[in-house]
Design a protein around this motif. Structure first.
Motif, short mmCIF file in Angstrom:
data_model
loop_
_atom_site.label_atom_id
_atom_site.label_comp_id
_atom_site.label_asym_id
_atom_site.label_seq_id
_atom_site.Cartn_x
_atom_site.Cartn_y
_atom_site.Cartn_z
N SER A 128 0.78 -1.10 0.07
CA SER A 128 0.02 0.03 0.02
C SER A 128 0.87 1.21 0.08
O SER A 128 2.24 1.29 0.29
N ILE A 129 0.19 2.39 -0.18
CA ILE A 129 0.92 3.79 -0.18
C ILE A 129 0.32 4.41 0.94
O ILE A 129 -0.83 4.61 1.28
N VAL A 130 1.06 5.31 1.50
CA VAL A 130 1.16 6.09 2.63
C VAL A 130 1.66 7.40 2.28
O VAL A 130 2.66 7.76 1.83
N TYR A 131 0.76 8.27 2.75
CA TYR A 131 1.33 9.92 2.41
C TYR A 131 1.55 10.48 3.77
O TYR A 131 0.86 10.49 4.78
N ILE A 132 2.69 11.11 3.87
CA ILE A 132 3.21 11.93 5.46
C ILE A 132 3.65 13.04 4.97
O ILE A 132 4.48 13.32 4.02
N LYS A 133 2.97 14.09 5.59
CA LYS A 133 3.47 15.43 5.56
C LYS A 133 5.33 15.49 5.88
O LYS A 133 5.60 14.83 6.83
N GLU A 134 5.98 16.06 5.03
CA GLU A 134 7.30 16.27 5.17
C GLU A 134 7.76 16.45 6.72
O GLU A 134 8.55 16.00 7.19
N GLU A 135 6.92 17.53 7.13
CA GLU A 135 7.39 18.00 8.70
C GLU A 135 7.27 16.99 9.64
O GLU A 135 7.48 16.96 10.83
N LYS A 136 6.21 16.05 9.23
CA LYS A 136 5.96 14.90 10.12
C LYS A 136 6.69 13.78 10.14
O LYS A 136 6.23 12.74 10.81
N LEU A 137 7.69 13.60 9.25
CA LEU A 137 8.21 12.23 8.91
C LEU A 137 8.73 11.80 9.96
O LEU A 137 8.89 10.58 10.54
N LYS A 138 9.74 12.51 10.81
CA LYS A 138 10.37 12.20 12.00
C LYS A 138 9.53 11.53 12.97
O LYS A 138 9.92 10.38 13.64
N ASP A 139 8.48 12.28 13.11
CA ASP A 139 7.42 11.78 14.36
C ASP A 139 6.87 10.46 13.75
O ASP A 139 6.62 9.36 14.70
N PHE A 140 6.36 10.34 12.47
CA PHE A 140 6.00 9.17 12.04
C PHE A 140 6.75 7.95 12.39
O PHE A 140 6.37 6.74 12.72
N LEU A 141 8.12 8.20 12.02
CA LEU A 141 9.10 7.10 12.02
C LEU A 141 9.42 6.84 13.34
O LEU A 141 9.62 5.58 14.01
N ASP A 142 9.28 7.54 14.40
CA ASP A 142 9.38 7.55 15.78
C ASP A 142 8.50 6.40 16.15
O ASP A 142 8.56 5.60 16.84
N TYR A 143 7.11 6.98 16.13
CA TYR A 143 5.91 6.14 16.28
C TYR A 143 6.10 4.85 16.05
O TYR A 143 5.74 3.75 16.64
N HIS A 144 6.26 4.65 14.65
CA HIS A 144 6.08 3.28 14.00
C HIS A 144 7.44 2.22 14.33
O HIS A 144 7.40 1.21 14.57
N THR A 145 8.44 2.90 14.89
CA THR A 145 9.61 2.38 15.42
C THR A 145 9.38 1.55 16.62
O THR A 145 9.57 0.57 17.00
N LEU A 146 8.78 2.73 17.52
CA LEU A 146 8.43 2.26 19.01
C LEU A 146 7.40 1.10 18.54
O LEU A 146 7.33 0.22 19.72
N ASN A 147 6.47 1.01 17.77
CA ASN A 147 5.38 0.06 17.70
C ASN A 147 5.74 -1.14 16.82
O ASN A 147 4.91 -1.96 16.61
N SER A 148 7.17 -1.25 16.66
CA SER A 148 7.44 -2.18 15.66
C SER A 148 6.65 -2.59 14.34
O SER A 148 6.76 -3.53 13.87
N SER A 149 6.35 -1.36 13.86
CA SER A 149 5.80 -1.57 12.29
C SER A 149 6.78 -1.16 11.45
O SER A 149 6.43 -1.10 10.30
N ILE A 150 8.12 -0.95 11.75
CA ILE A 150 9.17 -0.73 10.75
C ILE A 150 10.25 -1.41 11.19
O ILE A 150 10.41 -1.66 12.22
N ASP A 151 10.84 -2.13 10.16
CA ASP A 151 11.90 -2.92 10.16
C ASP A 151 13.27 -2.10 10.92
O ASP A 151 13.36 -0.73 10.57
N PRO A 152 13.93 -2.47 12.16
CA PRO A 152 14.46 -1.48 12.81
C PRO A 152 15.82 -1.12 11.89
O PRO A 152 16.08 0.13 11.85
N SER A 153 16.50 -1.87 10.96
CA SER A 153 17.56 -1.32 10.27
C SER A 153 16.81 -0.24 8.91
O SER A 153 17.51 0.61 8.59
#
Length: 174
Positions: A128-153
């Motif tokens: 699927s495709i996801v749209y993230i506002k550029e200024e929200k990218l870091k917050d998105f990554l932090d949230y999904h890293t903490l919730n294990s929905s992004i591979d750590p590497s």
């Protein structure tokens, strides 16, 4: 071009079995959204391997077309390279130098779901495709890293890219 070298296992060049060259795309649409893909249970920037006989620009255009259906994009030189020495790459027993070249691409075209050319693995993984506002990218990554929905590497690489984008924005290069 910013270059980052990751070598968590302190491998030497003579420990490597082969090299993989990949391209990834920070694809920004005219609404200021970064387009991410969700594939194989992780979020990531669109992209993939450079195929035999293909240069990086051709690979970027092909990957964008395959994963988003977009055809009319303008690609420029890469802005970042992350080179990783990986031990036992994908449990293959091989040590690999993985070079990922990141390209910044602005697009005016909409994602065309019906025009995607997904491979079998992508089709089976609920791509699927996801749209993230550029200024929200870091917050998105932090949230999904903490919730294990992004591979750590992948999260680590995407976070490095997000910081580089912020630096570029501050210097008004983008």
């Amino acid at each position: 071009m910013r270059e980052i070298f990751i070598n968590d296992n302190n491998l030497k060049i003579e420990d490597l079995d082969y090299e993989v060259i990949r391209v990834k795309v920070v694809l920004i649409n005219e609404d200021g959204n970064i387009i991410l893909v969700h594939n194989n249970n992780t979020y990531q920037f669109p992209g993939g391997h450079v195929e035999d006989g293909e240069d990086m620009i051709e690979a970027v255009k092909r990957e964008i077309r395959e994963e988003t259906g977009m055809i009319d994009v303008k690609v420029f030189k890469p802005f970042m390279l992350i080179k990783t020495y990986a031990m036992n790459y994908f449990n293959s027993g091989k040590n690999v130098c993985n070079k990922i070249y990141y390209f910044l691409v602005h697009c005016h075209e909409k994602v065309s779901i019906n025009e995607e050319e997904l491979d079998e693995l992508e089709k089976q993984s609920n791509f699927s495709i996801v749209y993230i506002k550029e200024e929200k990218l870091k917050d998105f990554l932090d949230y999904h890293t903490l919730n294990s929905s992004i591979d750590p590497s992948i999260s680590r690489e995407m976070t490095l890219v997000a910081f580089e984008l912020s630096d570029m924005r501050m210097k008004e290069i983008i």
